[in-house]
Motif scaffolding. Structure first.
Motif, short mmCIF file in Angstrom:
data_model
loop_
_atom_site.label_atom_id
_atom_site.label_comp_id
_atom_site.label_asym_id
_atom_site.label_seq_id
_atom_site.Cartn_x
_atom_site.Cartn_y
_atom_site.Cartn_z
N MET A 1 41.24 -10.67 38.71
CA MET A 1 40.10 -11.24 39.04
C MET A 1 38.87 -10.33 38.43
SD MET A 1 41.42 -12.47 43.15
CE MET A 1 39.62 -12.38 43.07
N PRO A 2 38.28 -11.52 38.04
CA PRO A 2 36.53 -10.91 38.49
C PRO A 2 36.51 -10.43 39.41
CG PRO A 2 36.29 -13.15 38.43
CD PRO A 2 37.79 -13.20 38.49
N LYS A 3 35.63 -9.32 40.00
CA LYS A 3 34.86 -8.45 40.47
C LYS A 3 34.64 -9.58 41.07
CE LYS A 3 34.86 -4.47 38.70
NZ LYS A 3 33.48 -3.21 37.58
N LEU A 4 35.01 -9.27 43.06
CA LEU A 4 33.52 -10.07 43.53
C LEU A 4 32.23 -10.00 43.93
CD1 LEU A 4 36.65 -11.54 46.25
CD2 LEU A 4 35.95 -12.53 44.34
N THR A 5 32.20 -8.75 44.20
CA THR A 5 31.19 -8.34 44.39
C THR A 5 30.83 -6.77 43.46
OG1 THR A 5 31.55 -6.12 46.26
CG2 THR A 5 31.24 -8.66 46.98
N LYS A 6 30.20 -6.08 43.67
CA LYS A 6 29.61 -5.17 42.99
C LYS A 6 30.20 -3.29 43.33
CE LYS A 6 25.10 -5.38 41.96
NZ LYS A 6 23.94 -5.51 41.75
N GLY A 7 30.24 -3.78 45.05
CA GLY A 7 30.99 -3.13 46.17
C GLY A 7 29.90 -2.22 46.36
N ARG A 8 30.20 -0.61 46.31
CA ARG A 8 28.94 0.46 47.06
C ARG A 8 28.33 0.97 45.57
NH1 ARG A 8 29.70 5.39 50.76
NH2 ARG A 8 27.98 6.65 50.14
N GLN A 9 27.02 1.00 45.21
CA GLN A 9 27.11 1.55 44.11
C GLN A 9 26.12 2.82 44.81
OE1 GLN A 9 26.69 -0.13 40.92
NE2 GLN A 9 28.12 -0.89 42.58
N LYS A 10 25.45 3.95 44.00
CA LYS A 10 24.82 4.72 44.29
C LYS A 10 23.54 4.57 44.49
CE LYS A 10 25.81 8.72 41.82
NZ LYS A 10 25.89 10.13 41.06
#
Lengths: 199, 199
Positions: free
Chosen positions: A2-11
């Motif tokens: 699947m394409p990533k649903l979110t960028k998730g936590r970023q620095k």
DNA sequence: AAGGCTATCTATAAAGT
DNA sequence: TACTTTATAGATAGCCT
């Protein structure tokens, strides 16, 4: 996959968050995270902790185990040692003179009298914020707790007294009083003079 | 694939850690973790924080931005509201009388004079624990900081004065003085009487 | 006791509801 | 506005030096 649903936590960069909204969200998440960590530390290690935070909007947040006031008292009891305070106090008054001090205390008393006349108003306020911590405090710090209260009261009175003293000083200048009130009245106020005298 | 070198981080039960050694290690890691988080919160959100921790060995650890004392002062200034303190103070003195207070303050002054004579000893103590925080305090709280010091000093003096007063009371009883010093001297000491009078 | 490593757990930035 | 989800960043338990 699947394409990533979110960028998730970023620095994120360790500098003040520019966006006000984002800052508010981050503050909310992180301060509660810290309180949770503190709570865990209390449980895991059986230690006492107090945390005081003034939010971006200047609101106070606090965490305390067993009680914020208790921890603060214990801290103040050891850290800025009383003996240090008293010596500073004495140093200050070595430069001034006791007559002036007498004068100021007299003013405080006069102010006290005045305050008593408006005491009812204060009583109402007291009712509103019944203190909550005294009975939780361990017996060995109860005395300090009380003295703290007394001190806060004295500080309030002192501020008022200084204003009063300012007035009286003017009067005094016109009548040559027995207890002259000199400029030290100002030095004792919020100015930096006393604090700089330290070393 | 290599066999796992370690078990890595494991979940632990949220109870007091039984092993004393392990507890000490965990305390050390976690409290510094909390201080780091606090530091980040300061940077990211531009807030002021104080943390006080009493370790398992009763040693005090603190974190403060800009300064622990500053934060504590600000907290005490709003939380157990001054008006509460002052009203308690007034309530206490409504039951006593101003003459007695005058007497006590006179004793404080007398004690002050006596203290000045032994001031050198106190100066040494002061040297030992040079205060570190005043000049770091933001300008708008400096006044309170100083007043705090003054207050601590007053409390010290007061305790001494009370002992002195006890002596003077006995003398006074034998001479019928102009300013009688009554039993309220004891009530004003560190005993529980004032604290219980609250509600 | 203090510091380092690794695998894993936990916190949380971003986006969605 | 605040809760939920996702995915990654960061913290740390257990082990070792």
């Amino acid at each position: 996959m699947m394409p990533k649903l979110t960028k998730g936590r970023q620095k994120i960069e360790m500098k003040k968050i520019p966006d006000e909204r984002n800052l508010a969200v981050t503050f909310s998440k992180r301060y509660s995270g810290i309180f949770k960590k503190a709570s865990e530390l209390c449980t895991l290690c059986g230690v006492d902790i107090a945390i005081l935070i003034f939010s971006p909007t200047k609101k106070a947040f606090s965490f305390g185990h067993p009680c914020v006031e208790t921890i603060i008292d214990r801290y103040l009891a050891q850290h800025p040692p009383p003996s240090s305070s008293i010596s500073q106090f004495l140093e200050f008054h070595r430069n001034a003179n006791t007559q002036e001090l007498t004068g100021q205390l007299a003013n405080i008393l006069r102010q006290l009298e005045a305050e008593k006349k408006t005491g009812e108003e204060l009583d109402k306020m007291k009712k509103i914020n019944q203190d909550r911590c005294w009975w939780e405090a361990p017996i060995d710090t109860l005395g300090v707790e009380q003295l703290e209260q007394l001190k806060m009261a004295m500080l309030e009175l002192k501020k008022n007294a200084e204003k009063q003293a300012e007035r009286l000083k003017v009067e005094a200048a016109n009548r040559k009083p027995t207890i002259p009130i000199s400029d030290s009245t100002e030095a004792d106020a919020a100015g930096p003079s006393m604090s700089r005298d330290m070393d």
